[in-house]
Design a protein around this motif. Structure first.
Motif, short mmCIF file in Angstrom:
data_model
loop_
_atom_site.label_atom_id
_atom_site.label_comp_id
_atom_site.label_asym_id
_atom_site.label_seq_id
_atom_site.Cartn_x
_atom_site.Cartn_y
_atom_site.Cartn_z
N ASP A 94 0.65 -0.70 0.02
CA ASP A 94 0.12 -0.22 -0.10
C ASP A 94 1.26 1.19 -0.13
N GLY A 95 1.95 0.82 0.14
CA GLY A 95 3.11 2.19 0.41
C GLY A 95 4.14 1.49 0.60
N ILE A 96 5.25 3.11 -0.15
CA ILE A 96 7.13 2.19 0.42
C ILE A 96 7.41 3.08 1.41
N ARG A 97 8.23 3.13 2.53
CA ARG A 97 8.95 4.12 3.27
C ARG A 97 10.74 4.33 2.43
N LEU A 98 10.65 5.58 2.52
CA LEU A 98 12.43 6.27 1.53
C LEU A 98 12.95 6.40 2.65
N ASP A 99 13.69 5.19 3.43
CA ASP A 99 14.77 5.91 3.88
C ASP A 99 15.24 7.31 3.73
N LEU A 100 15.85 7.29 2.83
CA LEU A 100 16.27 8.20 2.91
C LEU A 100 15.42 9.31 1.46
N GLY A 101 16.08 10.54 1.20
CA GLY A 101 15.33 11.26 0.45
C GLY A 101 16.30 11.63 -1.25
N PHE A 102 14.27 12.72 -1.37
CA PHE A 102 15.74 12.93 -3.05
C PHE A 102 15.60 14.98 -2.16
N ASP A 103 15.37 15.16 -3.69
CA ASP A 103 15.34 16.71 -3.98
C ASP A 103 13.68 17.35 -3.73
N GLY A 104 13.00 16.72 -3.22
CA GLY A 104 11.55 17.33 -2.90
C GLY A 104 10.96 17.36 -4.72
N ASN A 105 11.49 17.17 -5.14
CA ASN A 105 10.42 17.68 -6.78
C ASN A 105 9.78 15.60 -6.68
N LYS A 106 10.74 15.35 -6.60
CA LYS A 106 11.42 13.79 -6.78
C LYS A 106 10.17 13.24 -5.84
N GLU A 107 9.91 13.04 -5.31
CA GLU A 107 8.98 12.25 -3.45
C GLU A 107 7.71 13.50 -4.22
N ALA A 108 7.48 14.58 -4.43
CA ALA A 108 6.34 15.11 -4.88
C ALA A 108 5.87 14.06 -6.87
N MET A 109 6.57 14.17 -7.28
CA MET A 109 5.98 12.63 -8.24
C MET A 109 5.18 11.80 -8.22
N LEU A 110 6.57 11.06 -7.08
CA LEU A 110 5.89 9.60 -6.50
C LEU A 110 5.21 9.29 -6.12
N THR A 111 4.50 10.41 -5.44
CA THR A 111 2.79 10.89 -4.63
C THR A 111 1.90 10.73 -5.86
N TYR A 112 2.65 11.02 -7.36
CA TYR A 112 1.21 10.55 -7.95
C TYR A 112 1.37 9.27 -9.13
N ASN A 113 1.82 8.80 -8.19
CA ASN A 113 2.19 7.37 -9.16
C ASN A 113 1.10 6.69 -9.75
N PRO A 114 0.70 5.73 -10.76
CA PRO A 114 -0.53 5.56 -11.84
C PRO A 114 -1.70 4.32 -10.03
N PHE A 115 -0.64 3.73 -9.30
CA PHE A 115 -0.88 2.39 -8.53
C PHE A 115 -1.49 3.15 -7.29
N GLY A 116 -1.33 4.07 -6.85
CA GLY A 116 -1.66 5.01 -5.61
C GLY A 116 -0.92 4.34 -4.51
N VAL A 117 -0.25 3.62 -4.85
CA VAL A 117 1.26 3.66 -3.74
C VAL A 117 1.75 4.60 -3.28
N ALA A 118 0.90 4.62 -1.41
CA ALA A 118 2.08 6.00 -0.46
C ALA A 118 2.88 6.09 -0.26
N ILE A 119 3.55 7.60 -0.35
CA ILE A 119 4.84 7.10 -0.54
C ILE A 119 4.71 8.25 1.21
N GLU A 120 5.73 7.17 1.83
CA GLU A 120 5.79 7.99 3.48
C GLU A 120 7.47 8.55 3.73
N LEU A 121 7.50 9.54 4.03
CA LEU A 121 8.85 10.39 4.58
C LEU A 121 9.35 9.94 6.22
N ASN A 122 10.67 10.46 6.28
CA ASN A 122 11.46 9.73 7.53
C ASN A 122 11.01 11.54 8.54
N MET A 123 10.46 11.04 9.85
CA MET A 123 10.11 12.42 10.40
C MET A 123 11.38 12.71 10.76
#
Length: 362
Positions: A94-123
């Motif tokens: 249902d989602g993937i947790r990104l242990d490491l981040g990217f540049d911001g734009n990459k994460e934002a684009m990932l949230t629009y993946n066609p499968f509705g897989v959630a993108i979880e960030l390190n808080m």
């Protein structure tokens, strides 16, 4: 936002049938979320796919939401790309947790993946990481936040840092999660496992107390047991935790009478808006029980932090008012009727003006 309880499983360190049995037991007690580690895979894409798919679809049939913890080396190991989440969709995640981040734009684009897989960030970083992602117009319903856990004694977050990190996400309306640790579990992602909490202050606490604390902060939506396998007693205790208001566990004194027990256990308490430092006052109960006699008992000692006191017959209009002691004091017009268990004193600072709260007998 509705709150959930979760468990963690580590397929590369455990037996799949034991994992299934654990998830079945957790489902019985109302758990609905899974943190599944994928940081240690070494078996090749086909074997990994088969194992994780079997377990995730088993969990899906039980109604669990599964978030896979991934890192860049896993993508290299499996020959997959962040630009195509088909692999995770086919696993049933249902989602993937990104242990490491990217540049911001990459994460934002990932949230629009066609499968509705959630993108979880390190808080667990007090930086403007989330703000950067949101400036790129992320698809926020598919953006989650989850704290880290810390296997080594003494290395988990202090409360003030945790609070600062968490507010960055909660104030933006992002679903949040954090970890507590089972005192029975001994499986985690690494060879060191001194427990797997987010907060260091939780490392040796009972799971239900740690969960109550996280929920009381109003900063965490999902509480996940970080290590496996929690005992059935721990799962059951967590299933009884009130996720939406603090319910203190208490012990009554021997002389507490039926009226006092009814006042304590049967009322929906809330703290008066015009607060005092000495006590938490629940005043509506005195109106409900104004005609009930309450003779004096346990009223001559100095009351201590966490004591529950109720006005006795000598207290006039304040008879049968309930108070929780925040500062030691004496007053013979009040009866000590019980005490909040010591471990739950950490919950007292979260009873704010107008906060709702309840009591349950230990």
């Amino acid at each position: 936002m509705k709150r959930q309880l979760g468990v963690s499983v580590y397929p590369d360190h455990s037996d799949i049938e034991q994992d299934k049995a654990y998830l079945t037991l957790a489902h019985k007690y109302g758990f609905s979320r899974i943190f599944m580690s994928m940081l240690e895979v070494t078996e090749g894409k086909e074997a990994v796919s088969q194992k994780f798919k079997e377990l995730i679809f088993f969990a899906k049939d039980l109604g669990f939401e599964t978030i896979l913890d991934v890192a860049p080396n896993i993508f290299e190991e499996l020959g997959i790309s962040y630009d195509d989440l088909t692999f995770f969709h086919e696993l049933g995640a249902d989602g993937i947790r990104l242990d490491l981040g990217f540049d911001g734009n990459k994460e934002a684009m990932l949230t629009y993946n066609p499968f509705g897989v959630a993108i979880e960030l390190n808080m667990s970083n007090d930086v403007a990481y989330l703000d950067n992602i949101l400036t790129y117009q992320a698809n926020t319903p598919y953006l989650y936040g989850c704290h880290n856990f810390y296997p080594q004694e003494g290395t988990a977050l202090p409360y003030d840092f945790f609070e600062s990190c968490s507010k960055r996400f909660k104030e933006k309306g992002i679903r949040t999660a954090a970890f507590i640790t089972s005192q029975a579990g001994n499986i985690g992602p690494w060879d060191i496992n001194d427990g797997l909490p987010t907060l260091e202050m939780h490392r040796h606490l009972p799971v239900e107390v740690a969960a109550k604390h996280l929920f009381a902060t109003n900063l965490i939506d999902d509480v996940i047991i970080g290590n496996a396998y929690a005992s059935e007693q721990e799962l059951e205790a967590l299933s009884k935790v009130n996720r939406y208001q603090t319910a203190f566990s208490i012990e009554f004194v021997a002389e507490a009478n039926p009226v006092e027990k009814a006042i304590v256990l049967n009322a929906q308490h809330y703290r008066r808006g015009d607060i005092t430092h000495q006590v938490i006052r629940s005043t509506e109960v005195r109106k409900v029980y104004k005609n009930e006699a309450n003779p004096a008992h346990d009223n001559t000692q100095e009351f201590q932090v966490g004591d529950i006191v109720i006005g006795n017959d000598s207290f006039g209009k304040y008879k049968n008012e309930l108070q929780v002691v925040l500062e030691p004091h004496s007053d013979p017009r009040k009866n000590k009727v019980g005490h909040i268990v010591e471990a739950e004193h950490i919950l007292l600072p979260f009873i704010h003006p107008w906060s709702k709260f309840k009591f349950v007998e230990q």
